[in-house]
Design an enzyme around this catalytic site. Structure first.
Site, PDB file in Angstrom:
ATOM      1  N   GLY A 196       0.848  -1.234   0.037  1.00 35.48           N
ATOM      2  CA  GLY A 196       0.072   0.137   0.037  1.00 35.48           C
ATOM      3  C   GLY A 196       0.814   1.274   0.085  1.00 35.48           C
ATOM      4  N   SER A 197       2.208   1.225  -0.587  1.00 31.84           N
ATOM      5  CA  SER A 197       2.832   2.529  -0.538  1.00 31.84           C
ATOM      6  C   SER A 197       2.227   3.660  -1.389  1.00 31.84           C
ATOM      7  CB  SER A 197       4.279   2.284  -0.781  1.00 31.84           C
ATOM      8  OG  SER A 197       4.397   2.029  -2.108  1.00 31.84           O
ATOM      9  N   MET A 220      -4.019  -6.904  -7.230  1.00 29.07           N
ATOM     10  CA  MET A 220      -3.401  -7.997  -7.912  1.00 29.07           C
ATOM     11  C   MET A 220      -4.464  -9.068  -8.461  1.00 29.07           C
ATOM     12  SD  MET A 220      -0.195  -7.484  -7.539  1.00 29.07           S
ATOM     13  CE  MET A 220       0.389  -8.998  -8.352  1.00 29.07           C
ATOM     14  N   ILE A 223      -7.782  -9.615 -11.240  1.00 27.91           N
ATOM     15  CA  ILE A 223      -8.572  -9.011 -12.419  1.00 27.91           C
ATOM     16  C   ILE A 223      -9.871  -8.668 -12.210  1.00 27.91           C
ATOM     17  CG2 ILE A 223      -9.022  -9.560 -15.021  1.00 27.91           C
ATOM     18  CD1 ILE A 223      -6.098 -11.173 -14.842  1.00 27.91           C
ATOM     19  N   LEU A 224     -10.218  -7.727 -12.606  1.00 25.99           N
ATOM     20  CA  LEU A 224     -11.637  -7.272 -12.473  1.00 25.99           C
ATOM     21  C   LEU A 224     -12.494  -7.919 -13.527  1.00 25.99           C
ATOM     22  CD1 LEU A 224     -11.266  -3.492 -11.556  1.00 25.99           C
ATOM     23  CD2 LEU A 224     -11.839  -5.147  -9.926  1.00 25.99           C
ATOM     24  N   ASN A 260      -4.809   2.272 -13.537  1.00 27.67           N
ATOM     25  CA  ASN A 260      -3.940   1.431 -12.799  1.00 27.67           C
ATOM     26  C   ASN A 260      -2.351   2.004 -12.999  1.00 27.67           C
ATOM     27  OD1 ASN A 260      -2.979  -1.188 -11.610  1.00 27.67           O
ATOM     28  ND2 ASN A 260      -2.420  -1.922 -13.781  1.00 27.67           N
ATOM     29  N   HIS A 297       1.482   0.553 -13.321  1.00 25.25           N
ATOM     30  CA  HIS A 297       2.058  -0.742 -13.564  1.00 25.25           C
ATOM     31  C   HIS A 297       3.863  -0.493 -13.754  1.00 25.25           C
ATOM     32  CE1 HIS A 297       2.635  -4.874 -15.259  1.00 25.25           C
ATOM     33  NE2 HIS A 297       3.326  -4.342 -16.049  1.00 25.25           N
ATOM     34  N   ASP A 314      -3.385  -4.675 -18.516  1.00 22.11           N
ATOM     35  CA  ASP A 314      -2.537  -3.694 -18.687  1.00 22.11           C
ATOM     36  C   ASP A 314      -2.162  -3.300 -20.242  1.00 22.11           C
ATOM     37  OD1 ASP A 314      -1.568  -4.332 -16.084  1.00 22.11           O
ATOM     38  OD2 ASP A 314      -0.178  -5.933 -16.688  1.00 22.11           O
ATOM     39  N   GLU A 372       6.801   5.886  -9.177  1.00 19.67           N
ATOM     40  CA  GLU A 372       5.319   5.614  -9.339  1.00 19.67           C
ATOM     41  C   GLU A 372       4.734   6.611  -8.334  1.00 19.67           C
ATOM     42  OE1 GLU A 372       3.899   1.516  -8.343  1.00 19.67           O
ATOM     43  OE2 GLU A 372       5.865   0.763  -9.330  1.00 19.67           O
TER      44      GLU A 372
HETATM   45  C1  GRF Z   1       3.751  -1.452  -7.477  1.00 16.85           C
HETATM   46  O1  GRF Z   1       5.261  -1.522  -8.108  1.00 16.85           O
HETATM   47  C2  GRF Z   1       2.680  -1.114  -8.372  1.00 16.85           C
HETATM   48  O2  GRF Z   1       3.170  -0.607  -9.749  1.00 16.85           O
HETATM   49  C3  GRF Z   1       2.387  -3.015  -8.762  1.00 16.85           C
HETATM   50  O3  GRF Z   1       2.506  -3.462  -7.445  1.00 16.85           O
HETATM   51  C4  GRF Z   1       3.288  -2.519  -6.535  1.00 16.85           C
HETATM   52  C5  GRF Z   1       2.561  -2.172  -5.393  1.00 16.85           C
HETATM   53  O4  GRF Z   1       3.330  -1.372  -4.510  1.00 16.85           O
HETATM   54  N1  GRF Z   1       1.167  -2.897  -9.426  1.00 16.85           N
HETATM   55  P1  GRF Z   1       2.564  -0.812  -3.125  1.00 16.85           P
HETATM   56  O5  GRF Z   1       1.623  -1.765  -2.635  1.00 16.85           O
HETATM   57  O6  GRF Z   1       1.567   0.376  -3.655  1.00 16.85           O
HETATM   58  O7  GRF Z   1       3.609  -0.393  -2.337  1.00 16.85           O
END
Ligand code: GRF
Length: 192
Positions: free
Chosen positions: A20-21, A94, A96-97, A111, A113, A149, A178
């Site tokens: 959840g960062s 993680m 797939i909807l 999303n 990625h 994706d 990100e």
């Molecule tokens: C991130 O690298 C995101 O791009 C990928 O999973 C990771 C999740 O990191 N889909 P966090 O849970 O937001 O820390």
């Protein structure tokens, strides 16, 4: 999507599965005066997701949903509609909807990625980048469609892959990017 800055904030839900960062970063972003979003709901497919603690820290409602169960997904859809959620940000989510879910929120699901899409869709992106001796990697924010994706790209950030990079060092450096990219992409989608 409507141009909202200055009028009111877009009611947003963040979907997570793990650490959840990105969620934490978006919560922080949402509280800035000029942010176009307010986060009203945090959804996880797992009660073990570490990121759920941010729901407590930031006093945001949280829901744990079994996405393998159509009825549970339908109940979530109802909740999102009742809560007037107008933007869904997948952040390390993680699952797939379903096609039905994506159709109901067409053009309103984003999303992030950890690769320069369209390269390296799916899992283990950093590993694939290193195996292929790529000069560059990075991250992409894109619209979610029914193809994994593959939705329209909103923003990308490119970084140089260093000779001494490992999966872990690459992951760390890309995660920092990100956290910068997701808020910018949200502003781009909602305000311009
Ligand atoms: C991130 O690298 C995101 O791009 C990928 O999973 C990771 C999740 O990191 N889909 P966090 O849970 O937001 O820390």
């Amino acid at each position: 999507m409507k141009k909202l800055i200055g009028l009111y904030k877009t009611r947003t839900a963040i979907f997570i599965s793990g650490k959840g960062s990105n969620l934490k970063n978006l919560l922080y972003f949402s509280l800035k005066k000029n942010s176009p979003i307010c986060i009203k709901l945090i959804v996880s497919n797992s009660k073990k997701a570490k990121g759920l603690r941010y729901a407590v820290d930031y006093k945001v409602r949280k829901k744990i949903i079994n996405f393998n169960n159509t009825q549970a997904e339908n109940r979530l859809l109802k909740l999102l509609i009742n809560e007037k959620i107008n933007l869904i940000c997948l952040a390390g989510f993680m699952k797939i909807l379903s096609k039905n879910f994506i159709k109901k929120f067409k053009g309103k699901i984003l999303n992030i990625h950890p690769s320069l899409l369209p390269k390296y869709k799916g899992l283990n992106t950093h590993q694939k980048v290193l195996i292929n001796n790529e000069k560059y990697s990075g991250c992409t924010v894109h619209f979610v469609t029914t193809r994994l994706d593959s939705g329209k790209i909103i923003l990308q950030k490119k970084i140089v892959v260093k000779k001494k990079d490992t999966e872990n060092s690459l992951k760390k450096r890309i995660l920092i990017q990100e956290h910068k990219l997701y808020p910018k992409a949200i502003i781009k989608v909602l305000a311009y």
